[in-house]
Motif scaffolding. Structure first.
Motif, PDB file in Angstrom:
ATOM      1  N   LEU A 187       0.882  -1.164   0.000  1.00 28.25           N
ATOM      2  CA  LEU A 187       0.000   0.000   0.000  1.00 28.25           C
ATOM      3  C   LEU A 187       0.916   1.209   0.000  1.00 28.25           C
ATOM      4  CD1 LEU A 187      -2.762   1.369   0.163  1.00 28.25           C
ATOM      5  CD2 LEU A 187      -2.628   1.177   2.657  1.00 28.25           C
ATOM      6  N   LEU A 188       0.955   1.924  -1.119  1.00 27.93           N
ATOM      7  CA  LEU A 188       1.894   3.024  -1.322  1.00 27.93           C
ATOM      8  C   LEU A 188       1.171   4.360  -1.247  1.00 27.93           C
ATOM      9  CD1 LEU A 188       4.700   4.158  -2.243  1.00 27.93           C
ATOM     10  CD2 LEU A 188       3.895   3.834  -4.604  1.00 27.93           C
ATOM     11  N   ILE A 189       1.647   5.223  -0.370  1.00 28.72           N
ATOM     12  CA  ILE A 189       1.161   6.592  -0.286  1.00 28.72           C
ATOM     13  C   ILE A 189       2.232   7.468  -0.917  1.00 28.72           C
ATOM     14  CG2 ILE A 189       0.499   8.463   1.280  1.00 28.72           C
ATOM     15  CD1 ILE A 189      -0.283   6.234   3.293  1.00 28.72           C
ATOM     16  N   GLU A 190       1.892   8.113  -2.022  1.00 28.13           N
ATOM     17  CA  GLU A 190       2.931   8.786  -2.795  1.00 28.13           C
ATOM     18  C   GLU A 190       2.374  10.016  -3.511  1.00 28.13           C
ATOM     19  OE1 GLU A 190       5.877  10.248  -4.052  1.00 28.13           O
ATOM     20  OE2 GLU A 190       6.482   8.299  -3.292  1.00 28.13           O
ATOM     21  N   GLN A 191       3.149  11.103  -3.493  1.00 30.13           N
ATOM     22  CA  GLN A 191       2.766  12.335  -4.177  1.00 30.13           C
ATOM     23  C   GLN A 191       3.152  12.315  -5.647  1.00 30.13           C
ATOM     24  OE1 GLN A 191       0.901  14.796  -3.400  1.00 30.13           O
ATOM     25  NE2 GLN A 191       1.218  15.588  -1.352  1.00 30.13           N
ATOM     26  N   LYS A 192       4.262  11.651  -5.988  1.00 35.10           N
ATOM     27  CA  LYS A 192       4.752  11.659  -7.361  1.00 35.10           C
ATOM     28  C   LYS A 192       3.920  10.673  -8.194  1.00 35.10           C
ATOM     29  CE  LYS A 192       9.482  13.231  -6.580  1.00 35.10           C
ATOM     30  NZ  LYS A 192       9.275  13.676  -5.190  1.00 35.10           N
ATOM     31  N   LEU A 193       3.033  11.222  -9.015  1.00 31.19           N
ATOM     32  CA  LEU A 193       2.129  10.388  -9.788  1.00 31.19           C
ATOM     33  C   LEU A 193       2.873   9.491 -10.765  1.00 31.19           C
ATOM     34  CD1 LEU A 193      -0.881  12.757 -10.583  1.00 31.19           C
ATOM     35  CD2 LEU A 193      -0.654  11.058  -8.775  1.00 31.19           C
ATOM     36  N   SER A 194       4.013   9.950 -11.286  1.00 27.32           N
ATOM     37  CA  SER A 194       4.745   9.152 -12.270  1.00 27.32           C
ATOM     38  C   SER A 194       5.174   7.815 -11.683  1.00 27.32           C
ATOM     39  CB  SER A 194       5.965   9.921 -12.778  1.00 27.32           C
ATOM     40  OG  SER A 194       6.837  10.260 -11.702  1.00 27.32           O
ATOM     41  N   ILE A 195       5.598   7.814 -10.420  1.00 24.38           N
ATOM     42  CA  ILE A 195       6.000   6.577  -9.771  1.00 24.38           C
ATOM     43  C   ILE A 195       4.777   5.720  -9.466  1.00 24.38           C
ATOM     44  CG2 ILE A 195       6.929   5.614  -7.631  1.00 24.38           C
ATOM     45  CD1 ILE A 195       8.988   7.798  -7.611  1.00 24.38           C
ATOM     46  N   ALA A 196       3.775   6.324  -8.836  1.00 28.04           N
ATOM     47  CA  ALA A 196       2.591   5.575  -8.432  1.00 28.04           C
ATOM     48  C   ALA A 196       1.866   4.972  -9.638  1.00 28.04           C
ATOM     49  CB  ALA A 196       1.648   6.482  -7.650  1.00 28.04           C
ATOM     50  N   MET A 197       1.705   5.732 -10.690  1.00 25.69           N
ATOM     51  CA  MET A 197       0.971   5.263 -11.862  1.00 25.69           C
ATOM     52  C   MET A 197       1.753   4.194 -12.617  1.00 25.69           C
ATOM     53  SD  MET A 197      -1.910   7.036 -11.880  1.00 25.69           S
ATOM     54  CE  MET A 197      -2.606   7.527 -13.454  1.00 25.69           C
ATOM     55  N   GLY A 198       3.062   4.264 -12.547  1.00 20.78           N
ATOM     56  CA  GLY A 198       3.874   3.298 -13.277  1.00 20.78           C
ATOM     57  C   GLY A 198       4.014   1.960 -12.600  1.00 20.78           C
ATOM     58  N   ILE A 199       3.847   1.919 -11.261  1.00 21.12           N
ATOM     59  CA  ILE A 199       4.111   0.693 -10.507  1.00 21.12           C
ATOM     60  C   ILE A 199       2.839   0.001 -10.035  1.00 21.12           C
ATOM     61  CG2 ILE A 199       4.240   1.725  -8.195  1.00 21.12           C
ATOM     62  CD1 ILE A 199       6.747  -0.812  -9.592  1.00 21.12           C
ATOM     63  N   SER A 200       1.711   0.706 -10.004  1.00 21.87           N
ATOM     64  CA  SER A 200       0.518   0.219  -9.303  1.00 21.87           C
ATOM     65  C   SER A 200      -0.364  -0.672 -10.170  1.00 21.87           C
ATOM     66  CB  SER A 200      -0.331   1.394  -8.817  1.00 21.87           C
ATOM     67  OG  SER A 200       0.410   2.230  -7.965  1.00 21.87           O
ATOM     68  N   ASP A 201      -0.976  -1.650  -9.517  1.00 20.99           N
ATOM     69  CA  ASP A 201      -2.031  -2.442 -10.149  1.00 20.99           C
ATOM     70  C   ASP A 201      -3.355  -1.684 -10.100  1.00 20.99           C
ATOM     71  OD1 ASP A 201      -0.578  -5.028 -10.642  1.00 20.99           O
ATOM     72  OD2 ASP A 201      -0.306  -4.883  -8.480  1.00 20.99           O
TER      73      ASP A 201
END
Length: 233
Positions: A187-201
């Motif tokens: 469960l990742l809480i992250e501001q940088k959308l590029s990281i979150a969008m690239g890694i998340s299911d």
């Protein structure tokens, strides 16, 4: 694995979470997005038993609400706080040793010291250095690795790239990919959308203490209304 239902959380008389509901499946990476103050960190702290909460947080069918943080950690839920919280007087290696599960010492661990030092080369170079003199990026790496040494099946990571230099952000991206490859749920809480969008299911968007969007990253990219109202500054 993790099922959060009708979760309410409070700081004193302040009602922060209002019926939060979501799931994180086995081997799945789910990102919790939203502006500062939306309730994302409070959600993590409520799951970990660190704030007063009501509702239901089931981990493999077992209720976590009402348990102490160390009891939750022993059940296989790891937590990387935004504040990092290293032991400043202890060396890098000693910090990692403190995170190690006692059961590892008699069996084969999922993660070893060598794995940590291979993943984050700067830590290997400073393994005998007191953690208190490390840079912010190095302390973040250390906290991430120390949590992994506890063999969690789910790891909750709060803002791992906050305030980090670009080279350390790249290390965090490598770390998240390693977790994904290992089958560990995140469960990742992250501001940088590029990281979150690239890694998340899947991604969740939070606003005013509740979930306002849930779906695949591509669905969020296509939903400009949600991005405009709940994510853009």
């Amino acid at each position: 694995m993790l099922q959060v239902n009708d979760l309410h959380a409070y700081y004193g008389k302040s009602h922060v979470l209002h019926g939060v509901q979501f799931e994180v499946g086995e081997g799945e990476i789910v990102s919790l997005l939203g502006r500062n103050g939306s309730g994302r960190s409070t959600t993590a702290r409520a799951i970990m038993g660190m704030v007063a909460a009501e509702g239901s947080v089931l981990w493999n069918g077992q209720q976590l609400l009402g348990k102490k943080p160390f009891e939750i950690a022993r059940q296989g839920v790891g937590y990387v706080p935004e504040s990092r919280d290293v032991f400043p007087q202890l060396t890098v290696h000693q910090n990692l040793l403190l995170g190690q599960k006692s059961s590892q010492r008699s069996g084969k661990p999922r993660w070893t010291f060598e794995d940590m030092y291979r993943m984050f080369a700067p830590l290997k170079e400073r393994q005998h250095t007191p953690a208190g003199v490390l840079s912010g990026g190095e302390q973040q790496m250390l906290t991430l690795c120390r949590t992994l040494m506890g063999e969690p099946d789910l790891i909750i990571i709060d803002e791992p790239t906050e305030g980090l230099a670009p080279r350390f952000v790249e290390y965090v991206g490598t770390y998240l990919n390693q977790l994904k490859d290992s089958g560990c749920s995140v469960l990742l809480i992250e501001q940088k959308l590029s990281i979150a969008m690239g890694i998340s299911d899947r991604v969740l968007v939070m606003g005013h203490g509740t979930i306002v969007f849930e779906g695949r990253p591509q669905a969020l990219r296509a939903n400009t209304a949600v991005s405009t109202e709940w994510l853009e500054v």
